[in-house]
Design an enzyme around this catalytic site. Structure first.
Site, PDB file in Angstrom:
ATOM      1  N   TYR A  25       0.823  -1.221   0.000  1.00 47.10           N
ATOM      2  CA  TYR A  25       0.000   0.000   0.000  1.00 47.10           C
ATOM      3  C   TYR A  25       0.861   1.277   0.000  1.00 47.10           C
ATOM      4  CZ  TYR A  25      -3.214   3.506   2.033  1.00 47.10           C
ATOM      5  OH  TYR A  25      -3.930   4.631   2.296  1.00 47.10           O
ATOM      6  N   LYS A  77       9.006  -2.231  15.610  1.00 50.66           N
ATOM      7  CA  LYS A  77       9.349  -0.892  15.130  1.00 50.66           C
ATOM      8  C   LYS A  77      10.355  -0.233  16.080  1.00 50.66           C
ATOM      9  CE  LYS A  77       6.893  -1.012  11.460  1.00 50.66           C
ATOM     10  NZ  LYS A  77       7.590  -1.259  10.202  1.00 50.66           N
ATOM     11  N   ASN A  84      -1.620   7.995  10.623  1.00 51.21           N
ATOM     12  CA  ASN A  84      -2.553   7.023  10.042  1.00 51.21           C
ATOM     13  C   ASN A  84      -2.759   7.245   8.541  1.00 51.21           C
ATOM     14  OD1 ASN A  84      -3.002   6.923  12.975  1.00 51.21           O
ATOM     15  ND2 ASN A  84      -4.646   5.524  12.445  1.00 51.21           N
ATOM     16  N   PRO A  92      -9.015  -3.337  22.821  1.00 54.85           N
ATOM     17  CA  PRO A  92      -7.852  -3.382  23.704  1.00 54.85           C
ATOM     18  C   PRO A  92      -6.604  -2.855  22.994  1.00 54.85           C
ATOM     19  CG  PRO A  92      -8.988  -5.507  23.662  1.00 54.85           C
ATOM     20  CD  PRO A  92      -9.642  -4.650  22.628  1.00 54.85           C
ATOM     21  N   GLY A  93      -5.804  -2.089  23.718  1.00 55.24           N
ATOM     22  CA  GLY A  93      -4.548  -1.579  23.152  1.00 55.24           C
ATOM     23  C   GLY A  93      -4.681  -0.221  22.487  1.00 55.24           C
ATOM     24  N   TYR A 100       4.097  -6.194  17.146  1.00 54.73           N
ATOM     25  CA  TYR A 100       4.303  -5.357  15.956  1.00 54.73           C
ATOM     26  C   TYR A 100       4.992  -4.051  16.361  1.00 54.73           C
ATOM     27  CZ  TYR A 100       3.274  -1.772  12.506  1.00 54.73           C
ATOM     28  OH  TYR A 100       3.388  -0.715  11.644  1.00 54.73           O
ATOM     29  N   SER A 154       6.492   3.861  12.946  1.00 51.43           N
ATOM     30  CA  SER A 154       5.078   4.126  13.185  1.00 51.43           C
ATOM     31  C   SER A 154       4.908   4.969  14.442  1.00 51.43           C
ATOM     32  CB  SER A 154       4.372   2.784  13.388  1.00 51.43           C
ATOM     33  OG  SER A 154       3.097   2.962  13.944  1.00 51.43           O
ATOM     34  N   ASP A 209      12.023 -12.756  -1.094  1.00 48.22           N
ATOM     35  CA  ASP A 209      11.825 -12.574   0.340  1.00 48.22           C
ATOM     36  C   ASP A 209      13.130 -11.971   0.857  1.00 48.22           C
ATOM     37  OD1 ASP A 209      11.780 -12.901   3.125  1.00 48.22           O
ATOM     38  OD2 ASP A 209      10.411 -14.607   2.944  1.00 48.22           O
TER      39      ASP A 209
END
Ligand code: NAD
Ligand code: UD1
Length: 331
Positions: free
Chosen positions: A11, A152, A178, A290-291, A148, A124, A58
Site C-alpha cells: 500500500y 518498530k 494514520n 484493547p490496546g 508489531y 510508526s 523474500d
C-alpha cells in the site's frame, strides 16, 4: 538516485514508488508479494509512464537480497517490507519478530557490505505508546502494547546503533501516523485481505454494502465527542514525505513524524466521508478495542523545518480518494 524499495508493491510502497519516479529517481523493488498483488506494478507504470525493476524475493533470504546489490548500483534504500497487523502480531509473535527484525538486519548488513549509506525506514506513531499529544520526536518512548509495535522500536534502535558506529551512514526514521486514501487516479490503493482492521477500509466496505455497519470502538474516551482521535494523512502526502526525506538526508540519524498535525475523531471522520461522497455510513457504538489509545496526533514542525515537507491534502480528499479506489479498481 537508484533507490531500492523493499515492500514497494504494498500500500504505502506503491505510492512511494510513484512519488520517487515522478521526482526523477530510478526504482528497484524487492517484494515477495505476501501481502500485495503483482498487477500493482503495471499500475505504477501506467500512472507515471516510467519503467521500474522488480525482484520477487523474500528479503529475509540473504542470498537473494545480496544478489540485488550485486546487480545494481544502489544509492539508497527505503525499507517498507514487513508485517503490519497488530492483532495478528499478538497471535504470531515469532513470525512478526522474525520477518520484521531479520529483514531490517539483513538489509542493513547488505548496505554495509555494498557501501550503501542512505537508509530510510518505515516506523510508526505506535512507538510513542500512550504519551501526551501531540507526539514529538524527542519524547521518551513508552511501551507499545504488541509485538508489531516492538518490532518498530527495535528496528529504530538497531539502525540508530549502526549509524552511531558508522558516522558516514545517513538514516531517516519516518514515524507514520494514520495513512489513508489512495492515488487520485484510483489505480492503486489499500486492499486488505479479509475484514479490515483499520477504519478507512472498513468504512469504504460499509459504503459499498459489503459490511453492514461500522462498529465504533468506544465513546467514553477523554476526547471532545468521546471517540478516539487520530492524525489521518493522505497516502500520497506520506509518499512525498519519503522523497523529501531521501532528498534531504544527511549523515547521522534523523527522526521525522509524518502526519498532518491535526487530530480527527471517529465521528468526525464518518461525517467527513459522508460529506465528501454523499453516502450515509451506518454505525453502532461498541466497547473499546484493547490496546487503543485515546488520542494520537503529530507535532509536525521537525519535518517542516528540516525537510520543507508538509501534508497538503485535507480529510475530504482522503475520503474521496479512498472511495474512488474502492469503486474503480479494487478487485
Ligand atoms: P503492506 O502490507 O501493504 O506492504 C508491505 C509489503 O511488504 C507487501 O507488499 C509485502 O508483500 C511485503 N513484504 C512483507 N514481508 C516481506 C519480506 N520478508 N520480503 C519481501 N517483501 C515483504 O503494508 P503498508 O501499509 O504498505 O506498510 C508498509 C510499511 O509501513 C510496513 O513496514 C508497516 O509496518 C509500516 N507502517 C504502516 C502503517 C499503516 O497504517 N499502513 C502505519 C505505520 C507504519
Ligand atoms: C492501528 C494500529 C497501529 C498501526 C496503525 C496503522 C492498533 C491498536 N494500532 O492504529 O499500531 O500503526 O493501525 O496500521 O491496532 N476504529 C473503530 N472501528 C473500527 C476500526 C477502528 O472505531 O472498525 C477506531 C479506533 O478505535 C481508532 C481509529 O478508529 O480510534 C483508528 O483505528 P485504526 O485505523 O485501526 O488505526 P490505529 O488504531 O490508530
Amino acid at each position: 538516485m537508484n533507490i531500492l524499495v523493499t515492500g514497494g508493491v504494498g500500500y504505502i510502497g506503491a505510492h512511494t514508488c510513484v512519488a520517487l519516479l515522478e521526482a526523477g529517481h530510478q526504482v528497484i523493488i524487492a517484494d515477495n508479494l505476501c501481502n500485495s498483488k503483482v498487477e500493482t506494478l503495471d499500475r505504477i507504470r501506467q500512472i507515471t509512464n516510467k519503467e521500474l525493476t522488480f525482484y520477487e524475493v523474500d528479503i529475509t533470504n540473504e542470498l537473494s537480497l545480496n544478489n540485488i546489490f550485486l546487480s545494481h548500483y544502489i544509492d539508497g534504500v527505503i525499507h517498507l517490507a514487513g508485517f503490519k497487523a497488530v492483532g495478528e502480531s499478538i497471535e504470531k509473535p515469532l513470525s512478526y519478530y522474525y520477518n520484521n527484525i531479520v529483514s531490517t538486519m539483513l538489509l542493513a548488513k547488505a548496505c554495509q557490505k555494498y557501501g550503501v549509506r542512505r537508509f530510510v525506514f518505515s516506523s510508526s506513531a505506535t512507538v510513542y505508546g500512550d504519551n501526551e499529544v501531540p507526539f514529538i520526536e524527542t519524547m521518551k518512548l513508552l511501551p507499545t502494547t504488541n509485538p508489531y509495535g516492538e518490532t518498530k522500536v527495535m528496528s529504530e534502535r538497531i539502525l540508530t546503533d549502526i549509524a552511531k558506529a558508522n558516522p558516514s551512514w545517513a538514516v531517516a526514521l519516518l514515524r507514520y501516523f494514520n495513512p489513508v486514501g489512495a492515488h487520485e487516479s484510483g489505480l492503486i490503493g489499500e486492499s486488505p485481505n479479509g475484514v479490515p482492521n483499520n477504519i478507512m477500509p472498513y468504512i469504504t466496505q460499509v459504503a459499498k454494502g459489503r459490511l453492514e455497519k461500522l462498529k465504533i470502538f468506544g465513546s467514553d474516551y477523554p476526547t471532545e465527542d468521546g471517540t478516539g482521535i487520530r492524525d489521518y494523512i493522505h497516502v500520497m502526502d506520506l509518499a512525498e514525505g519519503h522523497v523529501a526525506a531521501l532528498n534531504n538526508i544527511t549523515e547521522g540519524v534523523h527522526i521525522y513524524n509524518l502526519g498532518t498535525g491535526r487530530g480527527i475523531s471517529v465521528l468526525e471522520l464518518i461525517e467527513a466521508f459522508e460529506k465528501a461522497n454523499g453516502i450515509k455510513i451506518p454505525y453502532e457504538i461498541v466497547g473499546r478495542r484493547p490496546g487503543d489509545v485515546a488520542s494520537c496526533y503529530a507535532d509536525v514542525s521537525n519535518a517542516k523545518r528540516k525537510l520543507g515537507w508538509i501534508a497538503k491534502r485535507d480529510i475530504f480528499t482522503m475520503c474521496r480518494d479512498a472511495w474512488r479506489f474502492e469503486n474503480r479498481y479494487k478487485e
